[in-house]
Design an enzyme around this catalytic site. Sequence first.
Site, mmCIF file in Angstrom:
data_model
loop_
_atom_site.group_PDB
_atom_site.id
_atom_site.type_symbol
_atom_site.label_atom_id
_atom_site.label_comp_id
_atom_site.label_asym_id
_atom_site.label_seq_id
_atom_site.Cartn_x
_atom_site.Cartn_y
_atom_site.Cartn_z
ATOM 1 N N SER A 54 0.991 3.662 5.600
ATOM 2 C CA SER A 54 -0.414 3.650 5.449
ATOM 3 C C SER A 54 -1.138 4.663 6.153
ATOM 4 O O SER A 54 -1.997 5.371 5.910
ATOM 5 C CB SER A 54 -1.105 2.372 5.176
ATOM 6 O OG SER A 54 -0.492 1.639 4.015
ATOM 7 N N ARG A 154 3.785 4.050 -13.308
ATOM 8 C CA ARG A 154 2.653 3.285 -12.467
ATOM 9 C C ARG A 154 1.310 3.836 -13.151
ATOM 10 O O ARG A 154 1.306 4.895 -13.399
ATOM 11 C CB ARG A 154 2.811 3.448 -11.023
ATOM 12 C CG ARG A 154 4.273 2.813 -10.430
ATOM 13 C CD ARG A 154 4.309 3.018 -9.018
ATOM 14 N NE ARG A 154 3.486 2.018 -8.365
ATOM 15 C CZ ARG A 154 3.121 2.055 -7.417
ATOM 16 N NH1 ARG A 154 3.879 2.927 -6.468
ATOM 17 N NH2 ARG A 154 2.497 1.066 -6.640
ATOM 18 N N ASP A 352 2.755 -6.071 0.156
ATOM 19 C CA ASP A 352 4.185 -5.260 0.187
ATOM 20 C C ASP A 352 5.319 -6.157 0.651
ATOM 21 O O ASP A 352 6.514 -5.946 0.804
ATOM 22 C CB ASP A 352 4.094 -4.176 0.935
ATOM 23 C CG ASP A 352 3.131 -3.041 0.331
ATOM 24 O OD1 ASP A 352 3.106 -3.100 -1.067
ATOM 25 O OD2 ASP A 352 2.811 -2.127 0.915
HETATM 26 C C1 S3P Z 1 -1.397 1.001 0.147
HETATM 27 C C2 S3P Z 1 -2.009 0.219 -0.458
HETATM 28 C C3 S3P Z 1 -1.340 -1.066 -1.267
HETATM 29 C C4 S3P Z 1 0.260 -1.113 -0.925
HETATM 30 C C5 S3P Z 1 0.934 0.375 -0.700
HETATM 31 C C6 S3P Z 1 0.160 1.082 0.186
HETATM 32 C C7 S3P Z 1 -2.264 2.018 0.948
HETATM 33 O O1 S3P Z 1 -1.258 -0.636 -2.832
HETATM 34 O O2 S3P Z 1 0.998 -1.700 -1.850
HETATM 35 O O3 S3P Z 1 2.195 0.063 -0.257
HETATM 36 O O4 S3P Z 1 -1.840 2.615 1.892
HETATM 37 O O5 S3P Z 1 -3.376 1.943 0.658
HETATM 38 P P1 S3P Z 1 -2.560 -1.071 -3.614
HETATM 39 O O6 S3P Z 1 -3.646 -0.530 -2.917
HETATM 40 O O7 S3P Z 1 -2.120 -0.734 -4.999
HETATM 41 O O8 S3P Z 1 -2.605 -2.759 -3.477
#
Ligand code: S3P
Length: 468
Positions: A54, A154, A352
């Site tokens: 992230s 998705r 996750d």
């Molecule tokens: C992420 C947010 C999450 C996570 C993804 C990374 C991010 O998704 O599942 O692997 O970097 O902002 P969501 O915002 O859809 O929950």
Amino acid sequence: MGAGPAIRQIGVRLARLSGRCQKPHAMTDQTARPRSFAASAPLKGRIAIPGDKSISHRALMLSALAVGTSRVSGLLEGHDVLATAAAMRAMGANIDRTGDGEWVIEGVGVGGLLQPREALDMGNSGTSTRLLMGLVSSHPITTTFVGDASLSGRPMGRVIDPLSQMGADISASPGGRLPLMVRGLAPAVPIEYRLPVASAQVKSAILLAGLNTPGITTVIEPVPTRDHSERMLKGFGATLDVEVEPDGTRWISVMGEAELRPQTIVVPGDPSSAAFFIVAALLVPGSDVTIANVGLNPTRAGLVEVLKAMGGDIELLDAREVGGEPVADLRVRHSLLRGIAVDPAVAPSMIDEYPILFVAAALAEGTTVTTGLEELRVKESDRLSVMAAGLAAIGVRVEESEDGLVIHGTGGDPLPGGATIAGHLDHRICMSFAIAGLVSKAPVTIDDMAPVATSFPNFEALLEGLQR
Ligand code: S3P
């Protein structure tokens, strides 16, 4: 979203485009790579896991929007992040990797993104797609996004709605899916938007769109999600304000037409990658593993708390700050876990990590109950049904509900194993069942380990190092 004819027209154009899209350089290996994982000797030693996915995405995006040269070390060099790098290059940023692994990014300035000449190939990466859709929405450019079979299934409606309110004209494939085309608007319209789902990706998409939008863009977040965008936007000099209501609802406002100053960023290790080795060390008898430099931002650290509540021996060493994020080394020793009812309120802080938590629960004493996990159905795969099917195939007693799994653990006894698991192009499914194989009587085979390279390219090498 436009009705039938518009979609058909875009469908034809998008089909033509996906044939000649830009390819991130590392995203070329399409061959399936099956592999079996068998009962393991104790895991011993010290490892450093790769950079946070992230944070890596955000570091590239914000550096590419700053005026001047930023430097990023510890960047995750997984396919997802390389897709973001390729996209930012295609929109005008200069991005180079030095011989010693540092990334040097010359930004174009907020508002300075150029129209890419070809469709952006997002590969498997939902984060790249949703955040970049936000970025391009407030630029006067037209951008097409394509992805692999998992990503193309998705839902993107969650970002299409707010970005359309800001003025972007978005034509998507049926169901609000990829391939899709974003025609940005500049100047865009600032909005105040209450998140209908707890999603850091949606929050970040709106804040990034707000960067090049005159006035103040506000995201109202009833349930806190990972706050890397907020931290990093402030670090780059954006005017960003967070107000918290007594019930915990956060109002996050960004002032538009920002000028971002280049930064030097150190990316901490990814807690979502560390998760696989934390659970492996807890489950494999005799293990004692130290995982260095694990990011422990409270919006990401739910798994460590849940595993401790289950009786896991996890020690935090040398707690410190790296790149504006809390970090520690984790010493993890084999433990007999106890099943618990996991509070659904922790879900956003470990969203996750549920696949690997389910594996931990499979060896716990008693029953683990998880709820509030509808979001898992729209990750890289439907992680509730794929995990339930895979666990059942290797002999775990598991029940699937609409929003969670109930898992009856073995009390520390090895799992039967002896099945081939379909990974469904989902890196975290593949890694979770690889760890399950280490504590199974008969080997567990993953049909294709290739997707692991999206987030954790050296997963298998690190595992082998701990087994020596
Ligand atoms: C992420 C947010 C999450 C996570 C993804 C990374 C991010 O998704 O599942 O692997 O970097 O902002 P969501 O915002 O859809 O929950």
